[in-house]
Design a protein around this motif. Structure first.
Motif, PDB file in Angstrom:
ATOM      1  N   GLN A  40      51.143  10.138  78.983  1.00 29.86           N
ATOM      2  CA  GLN A  40      49.876  10.682  79.461  1.00 29.86           C
ATOM      3  C   GLN A  40      48.778  10.213  78.518  1.00 29.86           C
ATOM      4  N   ARG A  41      47.717   9.649  79.104  1.00 33.43           N
ATOM      5  CA  ARG A  41      46.592   9.139  78.315  1.00 33.43           C
ATOM      6  C   ARG A  41      45.308   9.778  78.822  1.00 33.43           C
ATOM      7  N   ASN A  42      44.483  10.259  77.891  1.00 34.30           N
ATOM      8  CA  ASN A  42      43.194  10.845  78.225  1.00 34.30           C
ATOM      9  C   ASN A  42      42.088  10.066  77.517  1.00 34.30           C
ATOM     10  N   THR A  43      41.128   9.587  78.327  1.00 30.98           N
ATOM     11  CA  THR A  43      39.957   8.905  77.790  1.00 30.98           C
ATOM     12  C   THR A  43      38.790   9.865  77.843  1.00 30.98           C
ATOM     13  N   THR A  44      38.223  10.165  76.680  1.00 25.36           N
ATOM     14  CA  THR A  44      37.081  11.058  76.609  1.00 25.36           C
ATOM     15  C   THR A  44      35.833  10.271  76.197  1.00 25.36           C
ATOM     16  N   ASP A  45      34.678  10.905  76.374  1.00 25.65           N
ATOM     17  CA  ASP A  45      33.395  10.237  76.107  1.00 25.65           C
ATOM     18  C   ASP A  45      33.283   8.931  76.874  1.00 25.65           C
ATOM     19  N   LEU A  46      33.647   8.955  78.165  1.00 28.01           N
ATOM     20  CA  LEU A  46      33.581   7.760  79.002  1.00 28.01           C
ATOM     21  C   LEU A  46      32.178   7.149  78.962  1.00 28.01           C
ATOM     22  N   ILE A  47      32.121   5.827  78.771  1.00 25.08           N
ATOM     23  CA  ILE A  47      30.846   5.126  78.839  1.00 25.08           C
ATOM     24  C   ILE A  47      30.566   4.792  80.299  1.00 25.08           C
ATOM     25  N   VAL A  48      29.507   5.408  80.843  1.00 29.91           N
ATOM     26  CA  VAL A  48      29.179   5.278  82.259  1.00 29.91           C
ATOM     27  C   VAL A  48      27.727   4.847  82.387  1.00 29.91           C
ATOM     28  N   PHE A  49      27.469   3.907  83.287  1.00 27.03           N
ATOM     29  CA  PHE A  49      26.108   3.455  83.577  1.00 27.03           C
ATOM     30  C   PHE A  49      25.483   4.481  84.506  1.00 27.03           C
ATOM     31  N   SER A  50      24.896   5.522  83.926  1.00 29.50           N
ATOM     32  CA  SER A  50      24.550   6.703  84.712  1.00 29.50           C
ATOM     33  C   SER A  50      23.043   6.880  84.841  1.00 29.50           C
ATOM     34  N   VAL A  83      21.295   3.977  82.284  1.00 40.01           N
ATOM     35  CA  VAL A  83      21.657   3.483  80.956  1.00 40.01           C
ATOM     36  C   VAL A  83      23.117   3.834  80.697  1.00 40.01           C
ATOM     37  N   ASP A  84      23.772   3.048  79.836  1.00 40.63           N
ATOM     38  CA  ASP A  84      25.123   3.387  79.403  1.00 40.63           C
ATOM     39  C   ASP A  84      25.065   4.622  78.509  1.00 40.63           C
ATOM     40  N   ARG A  85      25.847   5.630  78.881  1.00 43.10           N
ATOM     41  CA  ARG A  85      25.938   6.814  78.025  1.00 43.10           C
ATOM     42  C   ARG A  85      27.326   7.426  78.155  1.00 43.10           C
ATOM     43  N   ASN A  86      27.660   8.314  77.212  1.00 45.96           N
ATOM     44  CA  ASN A  86      29.000   8.902  77.162  1.00 45.96           C
ATOM     45  C   ASN A  86      29.060  10.138  78.036  1.00 45.96           C
ATOM     46  N   VAL A  87      29.885  10.054  79.076  1.00 46.31           N
ATOM     47  CA  VAL A  87      30.002  11.144  80.041  1.00 46.31           C
ATOM     48  C   VAL A  87      31.458  11.261  80.486  1.00 46.31           C
ATOM     49  N   GLY A  88      32.061  12.423  80.370  1.00 42.10           N
ATOM     50  CA  GLY A  88      33.284  12.716  81.097  1.00 42.10           C
ATOM     51  C   GLY A  88      34.593  12.291  80.485  1.00 42.10           C
ATOM     52  N   GLU A  89      35.649  12.395  81.342  1.00 47.28           N
ATOM     53  CA  GLU A  89      37.035  12.188  80.901  1.00 47.28           C
ATOM     54  C   GLU A  89      37.867  11.606  82.047  1.00 47.28           C
ATOM     55  N   LEU A  90      38.757  10.701  81.689  1.00 50.45           N
ATOM     56  CA  LEU A  90      39.688  10.068  82.639  1.00 50.45           C
ATOM     57  C   LEU A  90      41.112  10.316  82.155  1.00 50.45           C
ATOM     58  N   GLU A  91      41.981  10.766  83.079  1.00 46.54           N
ATOM     59  CA  GLU A  91      43.370  11.040  82.719  1.00 46.54           C
ATOM     60  C   GLU A  91      44.307  10.115  83.479  1.00 46.54           C
ATOM     61  N   THR A  92      45.279   9.561  82.755  1.00 51.05           N
ATOM     62  CA  THR A  92      46.288   8.684  83.350  1.00 51.05           C
ATOM     63  C   THR A  92      47.665   9.206  82.987  1.00 51.05           C
ATOM     64  N   ARG A  93      48.501   9.361  83.983  1.00 49.83           N
ATOM     65  CA  ARG A  93      49.892   9.767  83.773  1.00 49.83           C
ATOM     66  C   ARG A  93      50.804   8.717  84.400  1.00 49.83           C
ATOM     67  N   GLY A  94      51.973   8.542  83.818  1.00 44.75           N
ATOM     68  CA  GLY A  94      52.834   7.519  84.390  1.00 44.75           C
ATOM     69  C   GLY A  94      54.253   7.560  83.877  1.00 44.75           C
ATOM     70  N   PHE A  95      55.062   6.748  84.550  1.00 44.77           N
ATOM     71  CA  PHE A  95      56.484   6.611  84.227  1.00 44.77           C
ATOM     72  C   PHE A  95      56.841   5.138  84.321  1.00 44.77           C
TER      73      PHE A  95
END
Length: 976
Positions: free
Chosen positions: A693-703, A715-727
């Motif tokens: 399981q991987r969590n990306t925080t402070d996502l850089i988003v062109f918001s 502008v590019d700024r830090n927003v949000g979180e992305l979660e990835t799970r896998g096998f």
């Protein structure tokens, strides 16, 4: 005397029987130490093809054994034993385990370890495992070979690839893995005029790929390891003389085309729908798609020699010449490379130098993407036409008076290719010098200094013939005149790296391996672009980008006890010039544990289980890959010559403020990994399982920004979180192991699930499509997979046919508008599989590779934009359309129709990448020289329900791609 003669004659006749009598030998083969029987052991008479294998109980029986023969006992995972036959009727053998299998060296960040001591999720792919076939760029060697690694290649010759390890790690900041070649981290990105940043690396020079997948393994690389790390090791010098010459010829054939109407079918449609325009049709039957493609012979030539100069200087020299014409006419890729590796050691191995130098020249001719034009151009018109004032002999539309038709008239797609000369020349020099010193007065202490350099210089010209109908139009002497077009450009990129490490190893039962290091890297870029030289109003752009510097301090500690219990801890403190002083530095930690369960007493004598290791890992990595390296600064740029301020009758350039974000900072990833490595039957079956399981925080988003808050609305700024799970699962099986017959297979499986957990409540529409201005078909929003499709729910009639403009009112307000669009599927496969088979029978070899993606969806923009009857008139000129319009019968896809989920298709596929058949001739046993002849096919077949050109679309929007050709191969390889 007579009796003596008879006796002597009898003895003389019996001598041959004694020396040449053939005996049957039996026996049992067991594992040394445990005395457990080993099934499947090869037992052969040396230098012959006579042999047998042991049964399930380790027993064997071998006939026709002569006095003086040597019996060879061999099995994977064990040391080979040779025993001379001197008349024994029974020979029992105990084979010792081959520690070298588990002691195989695996490269990790700033060092190496062995397979048995690995604690993180690392996959090693060596030359024996590489894909075969038309291998033009390095990533082609890896496709489908490792669980969790997805590689989508470009169809263009020498084209790049989209590489992801365990899925995307970011929305905007890039998810590509860090590529490290012989200790030199590459910059990534592609220089202007180059096909890809790996196109100048000769695949034949590569010895191994070591793929660091989980964050416990990649954390040592800190700020750039969020997408994983691929460590490439190139081939080195050897102690003995070896020479290789390899010649491969190939020819491309397109396996399929998009179906549009033939000339006769097209005439019927125009007759039915626009009978008043029948006079505009031509008398020809032109297949414009086939007209823009070509079948040409390509080749790849490799030559290398390695050995030891004066028995003190191991060296390797290699050269490569690659000539690859593309499937699209005028498309060409040529590469010339040379590499030199020197690896001398001095003072009993206490001083070692590793020099790797690579020089490459890449020459390209790029071909415009004219697939859409070939689909829509009138099939009744000719390719060539005499007597026209434009087109250089190609047919083009003109006005009735012979003057040039309007600029928006359709252009002859073949003329667009033939009349454009878009060429580039790329020169790249890269390599490193690594110095390793062992301190004999402190056993186990060593220091390494690695200096790396990578420089790319590109010059290119993109020129369109003055006679082309697609050229710039200027008014000269009161008349509109074609002047073609021309742009010159140059790109210079430099990457410098210094890293130094100090390493200390000690212990036997309790082992300690400590590493401390320093890493510095700087990237520079400059260049120019002339702009349109045939248009005097175009400005010349001469640029120098702000340099980017990275600085890191790193440490790692490995501990082991009795080879059973292993611990790895690492930490990196990183800085980057991309961020302000307040956000410039951060730390990245990682750790992992491993338990070699098979080494425990309760399993040590188990004959079935040869390896069982449990791994646990945690790590943190960063991502600073944003486009603007000085976004945190208040910056200004001067206005262009066409945008100046007039004051007092004079013009002055204006300093324009640029958007900025002083708070921009790292994206940060944290990852947890649980893995299990296993081996059965002396590693005849070996594999692994991983859950992560991987969590990306402070996502850089062109918001979006509030109005008046900055100098742009985004502008590019830090927003949000992305979660990835896998096998992940991977297994290698030696199905057959005999003296003259071996069959090995590999299967790997990946399951992924991703979700945008937090986006600060924002919704971003992305994924631009053709068919209008500013249209987007994908979305980033909380609770869904990244880049999911945002569409209307299509309604169908009783016969299952789509109803144009009819959609579900999902919110029930009685109005069909944007509020009724819903999230439907996504372009990323959640199941990825690979299968490889390698079979050798005596001197014959046969191999093939398969890949499969499941549940990847594609938006068919070719169909949504072109499969409409309205498109039969293309800017008021007659035009062709895809035959898929017969399925929908849509008159127009304007308005909401283009956003219909009707165009989102399941693009799951099974693809055979390569099949190869070869035969090796033994030229000279004394000199160990061999010659191998081979033939094969690349891109053999694709099984899919997707109705577009190809189901494997990076990004999930099919707006026509460079087609992947089927390639037929013939090769010859000579080794000495």
């Amino acid at each position: 005397m007579k009796s003596l003669f008879k006796s002597s004659l009898f003895i003389f006749m019996m001598i041959p029987a004694y020396f040449f009598a053939q005996t049957t030998v039996t026996g049992t083969v067991t594992e040394e130490g445990s005395n457990m029987p080993i099934p499947g052991v090869n037992v052969i008479i040396k230098d012959s093809t006579t042999g047998t294998t042991t049964d399930f109980d380790g027993n064997y029986s071998l006939d026709n054994v002569n006095q003086g023969d040597v019996l060879v006992f061999s099995y994977v995972g064990y040391l080979t034993r040779e025993i001379a036959f001197t008349g024994q009727t029974s020979i029992n053998v105990a084979l010792p385990l081959d520690a070298a299998v588990l002691d195989e060296v695996v490269l990790v960040g700033y060092g190496s370890t062995t397979k048995k001591d690995l604690t993180g999720s690392v996959t090693s792919i060596t030359t024996e495992d590489f894909n075969e076939g038309n291998i033009v760029t390095a990533e082609n060697l890896l496709a489908g070979r490792a669980a969790g690694v997805q590689i989508i290649t470009d169809g263009a010759p020498g084209g790049g690839a989209n590489i992801q390890i365990r899925g995307a790690t970011s929305l905007n900041a890039g998810s590509a893995p860090l590529i490290v070649v012989d200790g030199l981290p590459l910059q990534g990105g592609t220089a202007d005029g180059s096909r890809s940043f790996l196109s100048t690396l000769n695949p034949n020079d590569i010895k191994s790929f070591n793929i660091l997948k989980d964050a416990s393994a990649t954390a040592i690389y800190g700020n750039r390891a969020s997408g994983g790390v691929i460590i490439i090791e190139t081939k080195k010098g050897t102690s003995t003389l070896n020479a290789t010459f390899d010649q491969l010829y190939n020819v491309n054939v397109l396996p399929n085309l998009i179906e549009n109407f033939s000339a006769s079918e097209y005439r019927n449609i125009i007759s039915d729908r626009f009978p008043e325009r029948l006079s505009e049709l031509g008398e020809f039957n032109t297949d414009w798609q086939r007209a823009i493609y070509q079948q040409k012979l390509g080749s790849i030539t490799n030559a290398s020699v390695s050995g030891s100069i004066a028995n003190i200087l191991p060296a390797r020299l290699s050269m490569n010449l690659t000539n690859q014409p593309g499937a699209r006419k005028t498309s060409e890729f040529q590469r010339y490379t040379s590499s030199l590796a020197l690896n001398p050691t001095f003072f009993d191995g206490n001083l070692r130098f590793d020099l790797n130098a690579n020089y490459a020249i890449e020459e390209n001719r790029f071909a415009d993407a004219v697939e859409r034009g070939s689909l829509t151009f009138d099939p009744t018109q000719p390719i060539f036409a005499d007597g026209l004032n434009v087109g250089a002999g190609f047919f083009e539309y003109t006005n009735p008076d012979g003057t040039l038709a309007a600029a928006n008239a359709p252009k002859n797609p073949l003329a667009l290719l033939d009349l454009r000369n878009n060429r580039s020349n790329v020169k790249r020099l890269f390599g490193n010098l690594k110095t390793t010193v062992k301190f004999p007065w402190v056993e186990g202490l060593s220091a390494t200094l690695n200096l790396g350099f990578d420089e790319t210089r590109t010059r290119g010209t993109n020129e369109l013939d003055r006679r082309s109908a697609a050229g710039v139009r200027l008014e000269i002497d009161g008349q509109e005149t074609l002047v073609g077009s021309k742009t010159d450009y140059a790109d210079y990129r430099r990457n410098r790296n210094l890293n130094a490490t100090l390493n200390y190893k000690t212990g036997e039962d309790f082992t300690v391996d400590l590493t401390a290091g320093y890493d510095w890297q700087r990237f520079d870029r400059s260049g120019f672009n002339s702009g349109e030289q045939r248009d005097l109003d175009t400005d010349f752009d001469n640029f120098t980008e702000d340099d980017v510097q990275l600085l890191g301090f790193l440490g790692r500690a490995n501990f082991g006890y009795l080879g059973k219990y292993l611990v790895t801890l690492n930490y990196r403190y990183d800085g980057t010039s991309r961020f302000s002083e307040d956000n410039r530095w951060d730390g990245f930690a990682g750790g992992s544990l491993a338990w070699n369960i098979a080494e425990e007493e309760f399993l040590k004598d188990n004959s079935t289980l040869s390896l069982l290791k449990l791994r646990l890992g945690y790590g943190e990595t960063g991502n600073q890959a944003i486009n603007a390296g000085t976004l945190f600064l208040n910056r200004y740029r001067f206005s262009q010559g066409t945008s100046q301020y007039i004051f007092g009758g004079e013009t002055f350039p204006v300093a324009v403020p640029l958007v900025f974000n002083p708070d921009i900072r790292w994206e940060k990833q944290t990852e947890y990994n649980i893995g299990l490595d296993y081996g059965l039957f002396a590693d005849r079956i070996i594999g692994s399982f991983d859950i992560f399981q991987r969590n990306t925080t402070d996502l850089i988003v062109f918001s979006q920004l509030e109005e008046g808050n900055n100098f742009s609305n985004r502008v590019d700024r830090n927003v949000g979180e992305l979660e990835t799970r896998g096998f992940e699962a991977n297994v290698d099986i030696a199905l057959v192991q005999k003296s003259d017959f071996n069959w090995n297979v590999n299967y790997n499986f990946t399951y992924l699930d991703q979700e945008i957990v937090d986006l600060d409540g924002d919704i971003f529409e992305v994924g631009g499509i053709s068919g209008g201005t500013g249209l987007n078909i994908q979305v980033q929003q909380e609770g869904v997979w990244p880049n999911s499709f945002l569409v209307y729910n299509q309604l169908y009639d009783d016969n299952g046919n789509p109803i144009q403009g009819a959609f579900s009112d999902l919110n029930g307000d009685g109005i069909i508008n944007a509020d009724d669009r819903y999230v439907y599927q996504n372009p990323s496969a959640n199941v990825i599989m690979g299968f490889q088979s390698q079979l050798n029978y005596k001197n014959l070899d046969f191999s093939f590779n398969l890949r499969a993606n499941l549940n990847n969806y594609v938006y068919n923009n070719v169909e949504s934009d072109l499969a409409e009857y309205r498109a039969l008139l293309n800017n008021n000129f007659l035009g062709n359309i895809p035959t898929s319009v017969l399925n929908s019968n849509f008159e127009s896809t304007d308005g909401n129709q283009i956003f219909s989920d009707y165009y989102v298709r399941n693009a799951s596929f099974l693809r055979m990448d390569n099949v190869t058949l070869g035969y090796t001739f033994d030229i000279s046993e004394k000199r160990n020289s061999k010659m191998r002849l081979s033939t094969g096919v690349q891109n053999v077949f694709v099984l899919t329900d997707y109705n577009g050109l190809d189901p494997e679309i990076s990004g999930g929007i099919d707006n026509t791609i460079y087609p992947r050709a089927r390639t037929y191969l013939f090769g010859i390889r000579y080794t000495y």
